[in-house]
Write an enzyme that holds these catalytic residues in place. Structure first.
Site, PDB file in Angstrom:
ATOM      1  N   GLY A  13       0.827  -1.218   0.000  1.00 41.42           N
ATOM      2  CA  GLY A  13       0.000   0.000   0.000  1.00 41.42           C
ATOM      3  C   GLY A  13       0.854   1.257   0.000  1.00 41.42           C
ATOM      4  N   GLY A  16      -0.094   5.160  -0.881  1.00 40.38           N
ATOM      5  CA  GLY A  16      -1.098   5.878  -0.119  1.00 40.38           C
ATOM      6  C   GLY A  16      -0.547   7.061   0.664  1.00 40.38           C
ATOM      7  N   GLN A  17      -1.412   7.641   1.496  1.00 44.26           N
ATOM      8  CA  GLN A  17      -1.041   8.849   2.254  1.00 44.26           C
ATOM      9  C   GLN A  17       0.170   8.593   3.140  1.00 44.26           C
ATOM     10  OE1 GLN A  17      -3.853  10.213   5.220  1.00 44.26           O
ATOM     11  NE2 GLN A  17      -2.956  12.255   5.312  1.00 44.26           N
ATOM     12  N   ASP A  39       2.167  -1.760  -4.542  1.00 44.28           N
ATOM     13  CA  ASP A  39       0.764  -1.323  -4.472  1.00 44.28           C
ATOM     14  C   ASP A  39       0.038  -1.947  -5.664  1.00 44.28           C
ATOM     15  OD1 ASP A  39      -1.697   0.339  -4.215  1.00 44.28           O
ATOM     16  OD2 ASP A  39      -0.476   1.527  -2.844  1.00 44.28           O
ATOM     17  N   ASP A  54      -1.085  -7.135  -5.221  1.00 45.89           N
ATOM     18  CA  ASP A  54      -2.368  -7.163  -4.521  1.00 45.89           C
ATOM     19  C   ASP A  54      -2.149  -8.050  -3.288  1.00 45.89           C
ATOM     20  OD1 ASP A  54      -4.894  -7.789  -3.546  1.00 45.89           O
ATOM     21  OD2 ASP A  54      -5.813  -7.782  -5.526  1.00 45.89           O
ATOM     22  N   TYR A 142     -14.930  -0.916   9.109  1.00 50.32           N
ATOM     23  CA  TYR A 142     -13.499  -0.595   9.115  1.00 50.32           C
ATOM     24  C   TYR A 142     -12.917  -0.794  10.522  1.00 50.32           C
ATOM     25  CZ  TYR A 142      -9.329   2.426   9.184  1.00 50.32           C
ATOM     26  OH  TYR A 142      -8.057   2.927   9.354  1.00 50.32           O
ATOM     27  N   LYS A 146     -10.084  -3.515  12.079  1.00 53.87           N
ATOM     28  CA  LYS A 146      -8.863  -3.117  12.802  1.00 53.87           C
ATOM     29  C   LYS A 146      -8.762  -3.842  14.153  1.00 53.87           C
ATOM     30  CE  LYS A 146      -6.892  -0.572   9.810  1.00 53.87           C
ATOM     31  NZ  LYS A 146      -5.564  -0.961   9.299  1.00 53.87           N
TER      32      LYS A 146
HETATM   33  P1  NAD Z   1      -4.435   5.055   1.830  1.00 52.11           P
HETATM   34  O1  NAD Z   1      -5.845   4.730   1.491  1.00 52.11           O
HETATM   35  O2  NAD Z   1      -3.921   6.410   1.554  1.00 52.11           O
HETATM   36  O3  NAD Z   1      -3.465   3.998   1.134  1.00 52.11           O
HETATM   37  C1  NAD Z   1      -3.750   2.631   1.129  1.00 52.11           C
HETATM   38  C2  NAD Z   1      -3.093   2.016  -0.084  1.00 52.11           C
HETATM   39  O4  NAD Z   1      -3.432   0.636  -0.114  1.00 52.11           O
HETATM   40  C3  NAD Z   1      -3.572   2.632  -1.406  1.00 52.11           C
HETATM   41  O5  NAD Z   1      -2.475   3.124  -2.150  1.00 52.11           O
HETATM   42  C4  NAD Z   1      -4.268   1.465  -2.120  1.00 52.11           C
HETATM   43  O6  NAD Z   1      -4.043   1.447  -3.515  1.00 52.11           O
HETATM   44  C5  NAD Z   1      -3.618   0.270  -1.444  1.00 52.11           C
HETATM   45  N1  NAD Z   1      -4.439  -0.934  -1.517  1.00 52.11           N
HETATM   46  C6  NAD Z   1      -5.784  -1.068  -1.354  1.00 52.11           C
HETATM   47  N2  NAD Z   1      -6.150  -2.342  -1.547  1.00 52.11           N
HETATM   48  C7  NAD Z   1      -5.031  -3.047  -1.816  1.00 52.11           C
HETATM   49  C8  NAD Z   1      -4.752  -4.404  -2.090  1.00 52.11           C
HETATM   50  N3  NAD Z   1      -5.728  -5.317  -2.163  1.00 52.11           N
HETATM   51  N4  NAD Z   1      -3.470  -4.777  -2.309  1.00 52.11           N
HETATM   52  C9  NAD Z   1      -2.470  -3.864  -2.259  1.00 52.11           C
HETATM   53  N5  NAD Z   1      -2.665  -2.556  -2.032  1.00 52.11           N
HETATM   54  C10 NAD Z   1      -3.942  -2.158  -1.802  1.00 52.11           C
HETATM   55  O7  NAD Z   1      -4.242   4.678   3.374  1.00 52.11           O
HETATM   56  P2  NAD Z   1      -3.196   5.274   4.419  1.00 52.11           P
HETATM   57  O8  NAD Z   1      -3.797   6.492   4.993  1.00 52.11           O
HETATM   58  O9  NAD Z   1      -1.863   5.349   3.819  1.00 52.11           O
HETATM   59  O10 NAD Z   1      -3.292   4.139   5.540  1.00 52.11           O
HETATM   60  C11 NAD Z   1      -2.351   3.098   5.667  1.00 52.11           C
HETATM   61  C12 NAD Z   1      -2.706   2.289   6.904  1.00 52.11           C
HETATM   62  O11 NAD Z   1      -2.758   3.151   8.052  1.00 52.11           O
HETATM   63  C13 NAD Z   1      -4.080   1.600   6.835  1.00 52.11           C
HETATM   64  O12 NAD Z   1      -4.002   0.371   7.501  1.00 52.11           O
HETATM   65  C14 NAD Z   1      -4.993   2.528   7.621  1.00 52.11           C
HETATM   66  O13 NAD Z   1      -6.075   1.851   8.185  1.00 52.11           O
HETATM   67  C15 NAD Z   1      -4.031   3.037   8.682  1.00 52.11           C
HETATM   68  N6  NAD Z   1      -4.467   4.320   9.242  1.00 52.11           N
HETATM   69  C16 NAD Z   1      -4.420   5.462   8.519  1.00 52.11           C
HETATM   70  C17 NAD Z   1      -4.847   6.660   9.094  1.00 52.11           C
HETATM   71  C18 NAD Z   1      -4.822   7.954   8.327  1.00 52.11           C
HETATM   72  O14 NAD Z   1      -5.336   8.973   8.838  1.00 52.11           O
HETATM   73  N7  NAD Z   1      -4.241   8.017   7.130  1.00 52.11           N
HETATM   74  C19 NAD Z   1      -5.331   6.673  10.416  1.00 52.11           C
HETATM   75  C20 NAD Z   1      -5.405   5.470  11.107  1.00 52.11           C
HETATM   76  C21 NAD Z   1      -4.937   4.302  10.532  1.00 52.11           C
HETATM   77  N1  SER Z   2      -8.116   8.454   9.401  1.00 52.10           N
HETATM   78  C1  SER Z   2      -8.755   7.173   9.307  1.00 52.10           C
HETATM   79  C2  SER Z   2     -10.112   7.284   8.730  1.00 52.10           C
HETATM   80  O1  SER Z   2     -10.681   8.336   8.846  1.00 52.10           O
HETATM   81  C3  SER Z   2      -8.863   6.579  10.689  1.00 52.10           C
HETATM   82  O2  SER Z   2      -8.369   5.311  10.655  1.00 52.10           O
HETATM   83  O3  SER Z   2     -10.588   6.327   8.205  1.00 52.10           O
END
Ligand code: NAD
Ligand code: SER
Length: 312
Positions: A13, A16-17, A39, A54, A142, A146
């Site tokens: 992944g 992502g962010q 990704d 994937d 979601y 988790k």
């Molecule tokens: P994001 O949505 O920005 O990135 C997730 C990435 O996963 C994407 O690039 C997507 O293409 C990829 N993805 C989705 N399905 C996939 C698959 N089947 N195989 C491979 N890749 C796949 O998410 P993020 O913000 O970078 O979050 C990363 C982790 O951190 C996640 O577990 C999320 O739950 C956790 N998290 C994020 C936040 C936040 O505010 N950003 C807060 C709490 C927890």
């Molecule tokens: N920032 C995330 C969301 O809003 C929390 O896991 O889904």
């Protein structure tokens, strides 16, 4: 310090962010060629190795781990809350099934794993200030994925000795990559709209208070947790509460308004209000502070200055 140069790291992944910034931080530490980003599709600008993967494809994961001699997996692939609630079946498959593949492979190949959790593990019965051991009764799919992920990580550590660590991230605020479909996305979108259009329609009410964190602190926390000696980590090793700051959406809007002349915001709550209302307002991160000396650096005001300076 657990791990160091000489490791080969896989980030799932990675587009992502969080992945966009974590890959850069890991490259700095381990060297560009030792960080394998992966990704579902190619990123637009990445220096270094990349593999399409994937996480539901166990064979493909195995191939990448074996081909590159991967020793640590940062497993970020997931569906976030807003996207996940639109497609709960896919959310369960990716968030639980993907983690199951990673943990099983880590067990077989002896990899360490980072698997993030979220404040979404808490539900409406949690106190406004969530403690490390507050009840976990989320009302979103979601959040439920988790909680299951935390249980799976604990099981693989207890039963198989797989070193899995994780943090319950608050909503993360950053400027390098857009957020990926979460409830806390408004706290990033508002900056882009303020600077580009002078106005924003916020999808939660002005008085909605949520725990948030600037991305620099989240990346540092991730690396610090992974660096901590294993025996310093207690039973929360895969699910540490982590706090940055909390604010009401209206307070963030006011702080931006003080800095961006003429900025106007209206509030039009949608379905994401319900998810936000089910989460705590604040996080108590005493256990992370005690176990691995966690301490945030960015206040909300500093975050606002940084976001505006970098996006301007
Ligand atoms: P994001 O949505 O920005 O990135 C997730 C990435 O996963 C994407 O690039 C997507 O293409 C990829 N993805 C989705 N399905 C996939 C698959 N089947 N195989 C491979 N890749 C796949 O998410 P993020 O913000 O970078 O979050 C990363 C982790 O951190 C996640 O577990 C999320 O739950 C956790 N998290 C994020 C936040 C936040 O505010 N950003 C807060 C709490 C927890
Ligand atoms: N920032 C995330 C969301 O809003 C929390 O896991 O889904």
């Amino acid at each position: 310090m657990a791990g160091g140069p000489g490791e080969t790291v896989l980030v799932t992944g990675a587009n992502g962010q969080i992945g966009t910034e974590l890959v850069l931080a890991l490259q700095e530490r381990y060297g560009t060629d030792s960080v394998i980003a992966s990704d579902l599709c190619e990123p637009s600008d990445l220096q270094g190795p990349f593999e399409i993967c994937d996480v539901l494809d166990r064979g493909r994961l195995e191939e990448i781990v074996d081909d590159h001699g991967v020793t640590i997996i940062y497993h970020l692939a997931a569906l976030l809350s807003a996207t996940g609630e639109k497609n709960p079946e896919l959310c369960e498959r990716v968030n639980i099934g993907g983690l199951a593949n990673v943990l099983e492979l880590a067990k077989e190949r002896g990899c360490r794993v980072y698997s993030p959790s979220s404040i979404a593990v808490f539900g409406p019965d949690c106190p406004k200030r969530a403690m490390q051991d507050s009840p976990l009764n989320p009302t979103t799919t979601y959040g439920a994925t988790k909680v299951t992920g935390e249980d799976m990580a604990k099981y693989y550590w207890d039963a198989h000795g797989v070193d899995v660590r994780g943090i319950r991230y608050p909503g993360l605020i950053s400027w390098k990559a857009p957020p990926g479909g979460g409830t806390t996305d408004y706290a990033v979108e508002v900056f882009h709209h303020a600077l580009n259009y002078g106005s924003y329609t916020c999808f939660v009410r002005s008085e909605t208070v949520l725990p948030m964190m600037y991305m620099d602190d989240a990346i540092r926390a991730t690396l610090e947790l992974m660096d901590a000696p294993s025996d310093s980590l207690g039973p929360s090793r895969a699910c540490y509460n982590l706090a940055g700051f909390s604010f009401a959406a209206g307070e963030l809007v006011a702080a931006i308004g003080e800095r961006v002349e003429g900025f106007e915001c209206t509030f039009k709550p949608d379905v994401r209000q319900k998810y936000a209302d089910s989460w705590p307002n604040e996080i108590d991160d005493t256990v992370a502070r005690d176990d691995w000396n966690w301490k945030p650096e960015f206040s909300m005001e500093e975050m606002v200055d940084e976001m505006l300076a970098n996006l301007s």
